[in-house]
Design a protein around this motif. Sequence first.
Motif, PDB file in Angstrom:
ATOM      1  N   UNK A  21       0.835  -1.204   0.000  1.00 16.36           N
ATOM      2  CA  UNK A  21       0.000   0.000   0.000  1.00 16.36           C
ATOM      3  C   UNK A  21       0.873   1.259   0.000  1.00 16.36           C
ATOM      4  N   UNK A  22       1.947   1.202   0.777  1.00 15.54           N
ATOM      5  CA  UNK A  22       2.858   2.357   0.830  1.00 15.54           C
ATOM      6  C   UNK A  22       3.494   2.589  -0.541  1.00 15.54           C
ATOM      7  N   UNK A  25       1.032   4.063  -2.822  1.00 17.53           N
ATOM      8  CA  UNK A  25       0.833   5.505  -2.576  1.00 17.53           C
ATOM      9  C   UNK A  25       1.911   6.319  -3.270  1.00 17.53           C
ATOM     10  N   UNK A  26       3.150   5.826  -3.186  1.00 14.61           N
ATOM     11  CA  UNK A  26       4.255   6.554  -3.826  1.00 14.61           C
ATOM     12  C   UNK A  26       4.086   6.585  -5.349  1.00 14.61           C
ATOM     13  N   UNK A  30       0.397  11.673  -5.369  1.00 13.54           N
ATOM     14  CA  UNK A  30       1.499  12.637  -5.218  1.00 13.54           C
ATOM     15  C   UNK A  30       1.761  12.919  -3.732  1.00 13.54           C
ATOM     16  N   UNK A  31       1.580  11.886  -2.907  1.00 13.60           N
ATOM     17  CA  UNK A  31       1.744  12.068  -1.459  1.00 13.60           C
ATOM     18  C   UNK A  31       3.165  12.547  -1.108  1.00 13.60           C
ATOM     19  N   UNK A  32       4.146  12.033  -1.827  1.00 13.35           N
ATOM     20  CA  UNK A  32       5.530  12.426  -1.526  1.00 13.35           C
ATOM     21  C   UNK A  32       5.698  13.942  -1.734  1.00 13.35           C
ATOM     22  N   UNK A  34       3.336  16.132  -1.897  1.00 19.66           N
ATOM     23  CA  UNK A  34       2.414  16.837  -1.010  1.00 19.66           C
ATOM     24  C   UNK A  34       3.042  17.031   0.382  1.00 19.66           C
ATOM     25  N   UNK A  35       3.625  15.975   0.916  1.00 14.44           N
ATOM     26  CA  UNK A  35       4.240  16.060   2.247  1.00 14.44           C
ATOM     27  C   UNK A  35       5.450  16.984   2.203  1.00 14.44           C
ATOM     28  N   UNK A  36       6.216  16.892   1.133  1.00 11.82           N
ATOM     29  CA  UNK A  36       7.387  17.761   1.006  1.00 11.82           C
ATOM     30  C   UNK A  36       6.958  19.235   0.948  1.00 11.82           C
ATOM     31  N   UNK A  38       3.897  20.614   1.688  1.00 12.42           N
ATOM     32  CA  UNK A  38       2.991  21.127   2.719  1.00 12.42           C
ATOM     33  C   UNK A  38       3.565  21.060   4.121  1.00 12.42           C
ATOM     34  N   UNK A  39       4.476  20.127   4.355  1.00  7.56           N
ATOM     35  CA  UNK A  39       4.951  19.947   5.734  1.00  7.56           C
ATOM     36  C   UNK A  39       6.451  20.222   5.860  1.00  7.56           C
ATOM     37  N   UNK A  40       7.245  19.521   5.062  1.00  6.28           N
ATOM     38  CA  UNK A  40       8.692  19.588   5.280  1.00  6.28           C
ATOM     39  C   UNK A  40       9.264  20.947   4.847  1.00  6.28           C
ATOM     40  N   UNK A  86      -3.695  23.793   5.446  1.00  2.35           N
ATOM     41  CA  UNK A  86      -3.363  22.768   6.428  1.00  2.35           C
ATOM     42  C   UNK A  86      -3.162  23.286   7.840  1.00  2.35           C
TER      43      UNK A  86
END
Lengths: 218, 276
Positions: A21-22, A25-26, A30-32, A34-36, A38-40, A86
């Motif tokens: 599943x992981x 997702x990758x 576009x979770x990678x 998105x996290x980069x 929006x968060x990192x 967010x």
Amino acid sequence: MKRINKIFALEITALILISGSLGGMFVFTDIYDEVEARIVSVLCLSCVKLDPVISFDWHLDKNPPSFVLESLDKTGPVFIMYSTTDACTNCEIMEPIINKFFNVSYNKQNDFTKVVSINGTDITFIYVNFGNKAEREYRSSKDLYDINKIGELGGFPMFTTITLMNDEGTVKPYYNTLYGLLDPDNPEQRPIILSRIINEAIQFYKDNREGFRVDDFR
Amino acid sequence: MKLQIKRWISQIIFLISANLGALGIKTGFCYPFFYCNACPAATSACPLRTIEIGVYKGDFKWRMITYPFLVIGTVGILTGRAVCGWACPIGLLQRTTGKSARFLKRKIPIFKKIGNLKIERYLRYIKYIVFIGLVIVTTIFIGFMFTDICPTGFLVGTIPILALYPGKYMPNEFFYIALVFLILFFVLIFLVERGWCRYFCPVGAMLAPFNKVSFLYVSVNKKECIHCNICSDVCPMGIDVPNMNRDPECILCGKCINACPKHAIQFKRIKNETNK
């Protein structure tokens, strides 16, 4: 032995399901990114328990973007509100105040532009959301107006107001950038401060519009 | 090479890799351990913050919720809580303060008593309450997030930012609460060995159940065990090692393996046993 085999089967199944599943997702989302994005890459002010210090000074806009020049020439002062979808506590406090002042409402999922009239002067209101795919020129304006350079940490201003001012005989774009909450200790002062800044920008614009030559900055 | 030296090396490598943002390396991964993305040098995202963003005020973003669980799940299935013992930078910090806690436990009877109290084992459930309560429930219903008061955020985010950008930031409403939590955090880890991991770490709470099904685990050969309890004495998590069976608290640090005079404790992978 049988019990151990059962556990082994369970482990293998769980590993395949979870890591599959992981991996999915990758590959398929576009979770990678998105996290980069929006968060990192964004400084989380609530994580660091800090608010930026407010500066009310106006600064020379050395390299105004074309959409700002266009608005200054044809409409009036420009107000750019930067935000994220967010969990941004300060955005959630300031957005209703700003939206009420400008009498605007919009879908936070997209960029938003509207010409609004404040005390008889047109102002270009621009909402830029970094959580989404904001237009490149809007997005990069954040770096131009980030006077405190909090972008180095991934932060961004709350809003920027751009107007015109006479600088030793030449009328030039000037801007004022504010971060976080306006007057964190006195919530009732926030709309008053916002109004003061906008009215100041309108007055500067009215005083200097006549001498502004947009082609000098293109 | 001795196991504990290998563990030092591993922890230092992970500490460096968690801070490659200082070289401009920012990724879209989630840390599988407890570390803050607000650290100016952070490489990846805090799994707790990612979950909080996913559930904030009931506006569910399922990908943001699922992603950290899958990252932690994959690591958990493979190694259980070994990341706590071998990779987590906050675990490394607690390793350095562990000697003080161990000294106090030996020299001051009350600390030994506290460790032996029956209630101590129930205190370990606090971390699950912190995870479900402050990371998920309060974030959904009132928008209050664990990361608003997280002591690690203060330690690796707030302090460096205030040092790097003096005068540009001022405290927000959670600053002093978080400062108190940071002080309590330090008091705790100096008084109780791995106190944060044992009682409060929400990422530890996410990882702990995987110890029950992880490929890697610590196994005690009960036939050879002479119940000398040296292993329990050296265990930084205060586990009753001779009687443990895939204990959710075990961080696979291997101290019990080194200490056992009968070599009755080993790291095991399920494959080793099935081959027997």
